[in-house]
Enzyme design. Sequence first.
Site, PDB file in Angstrom:
ATOM      1  N   SER A  94       0.859  -1.193   0.000  1.00  0.00           N
ATOM      2  CA  SER A  94       0.000   0.000   0.000  1.00  0.00           C
ATOM      3  C   SER A  94       0.889   1.233   0.000  1.00  0.00           C
ATOM      4  O   SER A  94       2.096   1.132   0.201  1.00  0.00           O
ATOM      5  CB  SER A  94      -0.885   0.016   1.241  1.00  0.00           C
ATOM      6  OG  SER A  94      -0.121   0.357   2.380  1.00  0.00           O
ATOM      7  N   ASP A  95       0.309   2.402  -0.189  1.00  0.00           N
ATOM      8  CA  ASP A  95       1.063   3.621   0.085  1.00  0.00           C
ATOM      9  C   ASP A  95       0.896   3.921   1.583  1.00  0.00           C
ATOM     10  O   ASP A  95       0.136   3.250   2.293  1.00  0.00           O
ATOM     11  CB  ASP A  95       0.609   4.783  -0.810  1.00  0.00           C
ATOM     12  CG  ASP A  95       1.717   5.827  -0.967  1.00  0.00           C
ATOM     13  OD1 ASP A  95       2.650   5.846  -0.119  1.00  0.00           O
ATOM     14  OD2 ASP A  95       1.672   6.640  -1.911  1.00  0.00           O
ATOM     15  N   TYR A  96       1.599   4.922   2.034  1.00  0.00           N
ATOM     16  CA  TYR A  96       1.690   5.265   3.456  1.00  0.00           C
ATOM     17  C   TYR A  96       0.303   5.536   4.057  1.00  0.00           C
ATOM     18  O   TYR A  96      -0.325   6.546   3.714  1.00  0.00           O
ATOM     19  CB  TYR A  96       2.545   6.518   3.566  1.00  0.00           C
ATOM     20  CG  TYR A  96       3.186   6.791   4.894  1.00  0.00           C
ATOM     21  CD1 TYR A  96       4.546   6.571   5.083  1.00  0.00           C
ATOM     22  CD2 TYR A  96       2.459   7.305   5.945  1.00  0.00           C
ATOM     23  CE1 TYR A  96       5.152   6.853   6.287  1.00  0.00           C
ATOM     24  CE2 TYR A  96       3.054   7.581   7.160  1.00  0.00           C
ATOM     25  CZ  TYR A  96       4.411   7.352   7.322  1.00  0.00           C
ATOM     26  OH  TYR A  96       5.010   7.641   8.517  1.00  0.00           O
TER      27      TYR A  96
END
Length: 746
Positions: free
Chosen positions: A283-285
């Site tokens: 995932s992204d942050y």
Amino acid sequence: MNLFQDKIKQLSHPPLPKRGKEEIKVLVDQLMDKMTLREKIGQLYQAAPEDAHIEGLHFDDSHATAQSIKEGLCGSILGIHTPENAYQLQKIAVEESRLGIPLFFGLDIIHGCRTTFPINLAMSCSFDPERIEEASRIAAKESAHTGINLTFSPMVDVVRDPRWGRVMESNGEDSYLSRILGRAYIRGYQQGDLSDNTSIGACVKHFAGYGAVEAGREYNTVDMSDRHLRMYHLPAYKSCVDEDCAGVMASFNVINGVPASCNRYLLTDILRNEWQYKGFVISDYTSTFEIMNHKITTDKKEVAKLCLHAGLDHEMVSTHYITYLEELVKENEVSVQTIEKSCRRILTFKYQLGLFDNPYKNIYDDPEQYMRLPEYRKAALEMAKRSIVLLKNDNQVLPLSRDKKIALIGPAAKTNHVVGGWGGLGRIEECISFSTGMENHGYQIAAHEGCSFEGSDNDGRLMEEAYQLAQDSDVILLAIGEPDSLTGEASSRSALGLTGRQLELAEKLKKLNKPMIGVIFTGRPLDLSWCAVHLDGLILGWYLGNETGNALASVISGEYNPSGRLTISFPRNVGQIPVYYNQLPTGRPSSTGGPGDLFKSCYTDIPNSPLYPFGYGLSYTTFAYSNLSLSTDCITGEEEAVISADITNTGNYPGKIISQLFIEALSFSVSRPVKEFKGFCHTDLEAGETKTVQFAITRDTLSYLNINNEMTPENRTYKIYVGSDSTTKNYLLLKYELSEVPKTNL
Ligand code: NOJ
């Protein structure tokens, strides 16, 4: 002395065994047999400690403590910058967790590690995949000695909106170029062998379509047709998958109503089923947490279920998987097999890296000795020179001879804050400022900032001082733009002018009536309309990294004849955005291109064309194309046509020209762009010299997603253009015949 330095000194780094796919599969299976469900879930989590000291580890989240690494509840770490910190955490994982499974360490190393290269958008203007591969190879070599195993690069999002601060990380507006450059980055990082001690994994991002966030606003929505997604955005990610990138990062945005992090269509149907991608998806942050902000659910447990089922393997920072997956299994909402699939992908990556053979493979006691080697700095300088684009050069005001008295004015004149966003482990003090570069090249300059980037010098004292100083000069170099702090993530802008009072400064200096050359420091296309009219010369200097000043001076002196070409259009003003070369035709095209071509598709106040188009760039010499010829006027099936053109250096300097191939379908079952970029080549020519350039045209070159969603050419006629930018008018006609369709259907 640090408690761990002695221990790190004792580490050795022998070459690691090269393990084939089958062997790794068996090893992963054997390990998974020993793992509890909880440990398998633990592999799906990436923690981001703020400060990784062994005593008092400060993590963002209580799950990501040294204790949870011991419990096997953490698969990887984001954001470790030193070998000491990596060592401490790895030691806990391998010595204190039950199965000793090593962690991997990820960091954003996108345009250089310690040796900083130009921002990625600048590098793309070199149209030079070999040098980009070299830049990422160097970044990998440096990173691989500081504990880093994975970089979140390349970013291959196709971008058409310069308000988005992240255009600086991209390869510009064209998907064909981004495909080629994306692969080059991956080859450089991974070398086709992750187990090599100088390789790091590449994680391509942001899947998918993040470059199209509405209004250029960071973290915003994306909505587009499937045809548009597949024609313009997906091809670059796909080419990175074909190059075997280790990871893919799901983007922050919602796309067509579904957040990318829980988008099964993207992460499973396309990535796994259509493209047969074998690596992991991260995932992204905190993008998984943000699914609740997108109002898909109000329940964290549901987030875990949605993401896992969509095909997301590894959660960055957010903790839904490690908190809820066990419970979801007990409730029969999630199957153990689905968790195992994701866990297997993370473990496979760790085996591929060789971390089970040497968990400390990237940890060295004296990383300094591997940094900024002379050949790395040389490569950074070469790359920086090739990234510069000459936009204007009236009356050959450039190059500048050394006997001129130069006033170097502007907030970018003396600063060494020239790395640009996501600078890796680069250091400001190791950057050559513009003024230092000019001095290094033997110029006598008087430098003054004139004003700040931010406009804080309200009393105008700096401006007045600069004005006085410039009075005594023969020529003014204006070092202006936007500050490097405005490049990168979370730097969306609604206006694209020079920041602060820089325009006022330029206008004041203009009154001196001296030749004035703008050198633009920026991470994005700015509105340069004033500069384009009032300055005699205009150099696009971007943010060029360590060698900024030396590269600029070598172009200004003529030692390097500029060869960079724009990979993104520069708008005339913000209202013209998005403006890009490969737009679709309209039903009422304007023959004049506007403004004011009544009842035609145009503006009343500005032309349709951008200020500077895709592919544009000047040289100190001039080039002319002639003798355009095609090997045949019709191809069928897999046949190839070759278009060739003679190119002559008609000026007085040796120079490099980047020839560009475009096509245009005269008709098709769906509307196709007015031009599509399909190839490029570099030619070095002495003054007066002529060489021939050639491009092959195949079925692939002419293909487009047709009305039946097939990627194919149709029985049509195509214009084949060869020229020096996207406005070229040199073309020949080529017919294509599908071999399976009788000729009479034409
Ligand atoms: C957020 C950014 O969107 C992404 O590009 C980056 O890789 C991660 N943070 C990790 O730093």
